[in-house]
Design a protein around this motif. Structure first.
Motif, mmCIF file in Angstrom:
data_model
loop_
_atom_site.group_PDB
_atom_site.id
_atom_site.type_symbol
_atom_site.label_atom_id
_atom_site.label_comp_id
_atom_site.label_asym_id
_atom_site.label_seq_id
_atom_site.Cartn_x
_atom_site.Cartn_y
_atom_site.Cartn_z
ATOM 1 N N ALA A 113 1.028 -0.915 0.249
ATOM 2 C CA ALA A 113 -0.086 0.272 0.149
ATOM 3 C C ALA A 113 0.731 1.590 -0.280
ATOM 4 O O ALA A 113 0.489 2.256 -0.699
ATOM 5 C CB ALA A 113 -0.741 0.681 1.468
ATOM 6 N N TRP A 114 2.283 1.040 0.895
ATOM 7 C CA TRP A 114 2.686 2.329 1.169
ATOM 8 C C TRP A 114 3.733 2.422 -0.436
ATOM 9 O O TRP A 114 3.738 3.041 -0.811
ATOM 10 C CB TRP A 114 3.750 2.075 1.672
ATOM 11 C CG TRP A 114 3.623 2.338 2.990
ATOM 12 C CD1 TRP A 114 2.403 1.131 4.073
ATOM 13 C CD2 TRP A 114 3.346 3.887 3.865
ATOM 14 N NE1 TRP A 114 2.084 2.424 5.107
ATOM 15 C CE2 TRP A 114 2.604 3.784 4.871
ATOM 16 C CE3 TRP A 114 3.330 4.869 3.543
ATOM 17 C CZ2 TRP A 114 1.922 4.508 6.635
ATOM 18 C CZ3 TRP A 114 3.860 5.866 4.914
ATOM 19 C CH2 TRP A 114 3.042 5.530 5.556
ATOM 20 N N LEU A 115 4.149 1.679 -1.303
ATOM 21 C CA LEU A 115 4.279 1.401 -2.488
ATOM 22 C C LEU A 115 3.597 2.256 -3.161
ATOM 23 O O LEU A 115 4.092 2.840 -4.490
ATOM 24 C CB LEU A 115 5.052 0.249 -3.077
ATOM 25 C CG LEU A 115 6.023 -0.462 -2.436
ATOM 26 C CD1 LEU A 115 6.490 -1.294 -3.135
ATOM 27 C CD2 LEU A 115 7.462 1.050 -3.305
ATOM 28 N N ASP A 116 2.467 1.646 -3.397
ATOM 29 C CA ASP A 116 1.340 2.646 -4.319
ATOM 30 C C ASP A 116 1.504 4.185 -4.135
ATOM 31 O O ASP A 116 1.320 4.901 -5.027
ATOM 32 C CB ASP A 116 -0.180 1.828 -3.912
ATOM 33 C CG ASP A 116 -0.128 0.202 -4.605
ATOM 34 O OD1 ASP A 116 0.539 0.171 -5.576
ATOM 35 O OD2 ASP A 116 -1.182 -0.259 -3.850
ATOM 36 N N GLU A 133 -9.587 1.057 -2.811
ATOM 37 C CA GLU A 133 -8.168 0.308 -2.268
ATOM 38 C C GLU A 133 -8.317 1.181 -0.851
ATOM 39 O O GLU A 133 -6.962 2.501 -1.014
ATOM 40 C CB GLU A 133 -7.236 1.004 -3.136
ATOM 41 C CG GLU A 133 -7.305 0.555 -4.729
ATOM 42 C CD GLU A 133 -6.862 -1.201 -4.672
ATOM 43 O OE1 GLU A 133 -5.943 -1.100 -3.370
ATOM 44 O OE2 GLU A 133 -6.812 -2.249 -5.255
ATOM 45 N N ALA A 134 -8.884 0.493 -0.007
ATOM 46 C CA ALA A 134 -8.995 1.120 1.368
ATOM 47 C C ALA A 134 -7.354 1.166 2.159
ATOM 48 O O ALA A 134 -7.194 2.452 2.768
ATOM 49 C CB ALA A 134 -9.639 0.593 2.513
ATOM 50 N N ARG A 135 -7.070 0.136 1.958
ATOM 51 C CA ARG A 135 -5.092 0.818 2.548
ATOM 52 C C ARG A 135 -4.438 1.176 1.507
ATOM 53 O O ARG A 135 -3.698 1.878 2.631
ATOM 54 C CB ARG A 135 -4.737 -1.045 2.344
ATOM 55 C CG ARG A 135 -4.989 -2.084 3.050
ATOM 56 C CD ARG A 135 -4.205 -3.864 3.101
ATOM 57 N NE ARG A 135 -4.193 -3.685 1.454
ATOM 58 C CZ ARG A 135 -3.545 -4.347 1.001
ATOM 59 N NH1 ARG A 135 -1.829 -5.173 1.116
ATOM 60 N NH2 ARG A 135 -3.332 -4.942 -0.418
ATOM 61 N N THR A 136 -4.483 1.410 0.338
ATOM 62 C CA THR A 136 -3.743 2.804 0.071
ATOM 63 C C THR A 136 -4.441 4.128 0.365
ATOM 64 O O THR A 136 -3.734 4.526 0.778
ATOM 65 C CB THR A 136 -3.666 2.712 -1.726
ATOM 66 O OG1 THR A 136 -3.704 1.553 -1.636
ATOM 67 C CG2 THR A 136 -2.976 3.649 -2.069
ATOM 68 N N SER A 137 -5.300 4.401 0.252
ATOM 69 C CA SER A 137 -5.724 5.470 1.510
ATOM 70 C C SER A 137 -5.640 5.393 2.388
ATOM 71 O O SER A 137 -5.077 7.436 2.783
ATOM 72 C CB SER A 137 -7.693 5.651 0.571
ATOM 73 O OG SER A 137 -8.341 5.119 1.664
ATOM 74 N N VAL A 138 -5.568 5.170 3.420
ATOM 75 C CA VAL A 138 -4.988 4.746 4.851
ATOM 76 C C VAL A 138 -3.282 5.383 4.524
ATOM 77 O O VAL A 138 -3.097 6.387 5.459
ATOM 78 C CB VAL A 138 -5.816 3.416 5.493
ATOM 79 C CG1 VAL A 138 -4.336 3.655 6.914
ATOM 80 C CG2 VAL A 138 -7.263 3.176 5.830
ATOM 81 N N ALA A 139 -2.887 4.464 4.053
ATOM 82 C CA ALA A 139 -1.434 4.887 3.359
ATOM 83 C C ALA A 139 -0.489 5.942 3.089
ATOM 84 O O ALA A 139 -0.053 6.713 3.689
ATOM 85 C CB ALA A 139 -0.602 4.073 3.028
ATOM 86 N N ALA A 140 -1.603 6.643 2.442
ATOM 87 C CA ALA A 140 -1.328 8.060 1.706
ATOM 88 C C ALA A 140 -1.982 9.255 3.142
ATOM 89 O O ALA A 140 -1.810 10.254 3.149
ATOM 90 C CB ALA A 140 -2.333 8.544 0.583
#
Lengths: 261, 283
Positions: A45-48, A224-231
């Motif tokens: 998710a952080w790489l995204d 993409e819940a995980r990516t949005s949380v990472a962002a």
């Protein structure tokens, strides 16, 4: 007076409770964003943040907006405030009132009323997302005003400018080379707060259908819940570092002042 | 000639004034005028729509949300500020709390909504932990995405705001006053009820009002969290802006924004008056 034992225990207990209340959601973000679908850990998710084209475009947009807003705010506010102090002190109340007005007129109200103004901006300037700069400058005004005003009150601007004028300096020299270097810490604080505010801005961008960082984060939340949380976590972290740096700038100023007296 | 020298310094303020007129005053006037118009002519229909049952219910929800989080935020924020102020000014605790408060109070918005979704959402960290460990389903029927959830998340940014606003007033309480009270034979209880609380009351009430206005006008958190319905005024404004006709009124967004200006202006004026009272003894 020495604090009693009960009070010290209560104090620590309360601080721990507050700490837990504020830390748990933040830790949950870290945990959630590094989850792997299989049950382990992954940094996908952080790489995204750099891989997802929409997201990285939005990050660049927001950074550009922050840069332009700081530039616009400095050009508009710094000369005006110095000029008011040096030459037109009777306008002090008016400028202060206008600068603090956005605290009473919420962003939500401005966005409702600015459709006409922006149809002209889009017609005359461009319809790029970067035109949001114009309204963001208004949004950061109260916070920037306070930072610069505090720094200006700390120096004797009138005497400085009279000294420079009597040595033959023009007004541009007085403002650019005499006063501004003396209020540098205030200008820097204003810039930092503005950057943090613009990076966190959602209301105006989303209601005018422009895509900045926060808007894209909110959109990603649906797919993409995980990516949005990472962002979200990354943006929060970045703002924390900025504002932490700001607290050191402020401390440096105070320390210097104490040395002088 | 003399007139020109009197005027020309003021002329340098023109760019600033023109800019603010275009990007702040014109939008505000547009809202106020638009609230009293329908199809280009004068009408009070939109203002009347504010008093329809649906709009009033939304306003009530907003007031409840703002008042609840303002009271909780003010009480807990003042407590945290007190815990911080009793630590030495250079302590790590104090610097961390002040910096973190600055970030959480100002940055907020979408980020905080996602923090709580990551924590208490359907597959949130705490939700899954409790589900597997104790067998309790804290997610329930999705309370996080309604008014109760908003109260929780708003409290999360109201407490830090209170710390920032209230800390200066607490710092202004001089230790000499306590020493004087103790010298005159006051107990701790008497010092608090007769000296500290009366001194701090205007600052506390003022800060609570600021918190109320802050919650009333907040949009981002609610927009990111609530996807169904429009339980509070800011979300009703979103609906009025994005779908052209709501409650049968085209200019309803203007009327709702006007209502928001009125509420926030009244609250902020009261706040300014209370701050003026505090500044008499502060510093």
């Amino acid at each position: 007076m020495k604090p009693s034992y009960t009070w010290r225990v209560t104090r620590v207990a309360l601080l721990l409770l507050f700490g837990a209340f504020f830390l748990v959601p933040l830790l949950a973000m870290l945990d959630f964003s590094t989850r792997d679908l299989g049950g382990g850990r992954s940094g996908e998710a952080w790489l995204d943040l750099v891989r997802d084209p929409d997201l990285s475009a939005a990050i660049i947009t927001s950074l550009l907006l922050a840069l332009l807003t700081v530039g616009g705010m400095l050009v508009l506010l710094v000369p005006t405030m110095i000029w008011v102090r040096l030459r037109v002190p009777r306008a002090t109340r008016l400028v202060e009132f206008l600068c603090l007005l956005p605290l009473t007129i919420p962003a939500l109200v401005i966005v409702v009323g600015m459709r006409n103004v922006y149809s002209w901006v889009n017609y005359l300037v461009s319809d790029s997302v970067l035109t949001l700069t114009f309204v963001y400058v208004v949004l950061v005004l109260p916070y920037s005003y306070r930072a610069i005003d505090a720094a200006l009150s700390g120096i004797d601007a009138v005497t400085l400018s009279e000294a420079a004028r009597s040595l033959g300096a023009g007004w541009f020299t007085v403002i650019g080379r005499i006063v501004v270097p003396n209020i540098w810490s205030g200008v820097l604080s204003a810039a930092f707060v503005s950057v943090a505010l613009v990076l966190g801005e959602f209301t105006i961008a989303s209601l005018t259908n422009y895509e900045n960082l926060q808007v894209v984060i909110a959109l990603l939340g649906k797919s993409e819940a995980r990516t949005s949380v990472a962002a979200s976590a990354a943006a929060l972290l970045f703002a924390s570092v900025l504002l932490m740096a700001l607290s050191y700038v402020g401390r440096g100023r105070r320390a210097r002042k104490e040395n002088l007296t | 000639m003399s007139r020109r020298t009197a005027l020309s310094p003021s002329l340098a303020l023109l760019p600033f004034l023109v800019y603010l007129t275009i990007f702040l005053l014109v939008p505000t006037v547009t809202v106020v005028v638009g609230a009293f118009q329908e199809d280009g002519s004068f009408s009070t229909a939109n203002i009347e729509a504010l008093f329809s049952e649906a709009a009033l219910r939304t306003l009530w929800n907003s007031v409840v949300l703002s008042a609840t989080t303002a009271v909780i935020g003010a009480v807990l924020g003042a407590l945290l500020a007190y815990l911080v102020v009793t630590a030495p000014p250079t302590s790590l605790l104090r610097r961390v709390v002040v910096s973190v408060s600055g970030v959480l109070a100002q940055f907020g918005g979408v980020t905080l909504a996602f923090a709580f979704i990551a924590m208490l959402g359907f597959s949130g960290v705490v939700t899954e932990l409790l589900r597997s460990a104790v067998g309790v389903d804290i997610f329930g029927s999705g309370w996080l995405f309604g008014l109760p959830g908003l109260i929780l998340v708003y409290t999360y940014f109201q407490i830090p705001l209170m710390v920032i606003v209230f800390l200066p007033a607490l710092e202004g309480l001089r230790p000499q006053w306590r020493e004087a009270a103790v010298n005159l034979g006051a107990t701790t209880w008497q010092y608090w009820t007769r000296v500290a609380v009366p001194l701090l009351r205007p600052a506390f009430l003022g800060a609570s009002l600021l918190l109320f206005a802050n919650a009333f006008a907040a949009y981002a958190t609610a927009a990111a969290l609530v996807s169904q319905g429009n339980p509070i005024v800011p979300l009703l404004i979103r609906a009025a802006l994005t779908s052209e006709v709501l409650l049968g009124r085209q200019n309803l967004a203007f009327a709702l924004a006007f209502q928001m200006i009125v509420v926030v202006a009244v609250v902020m004026t009261a706040y300014a008056l209370l701050v003026r009272r505090t500044s008499r003894w502060l510093r």
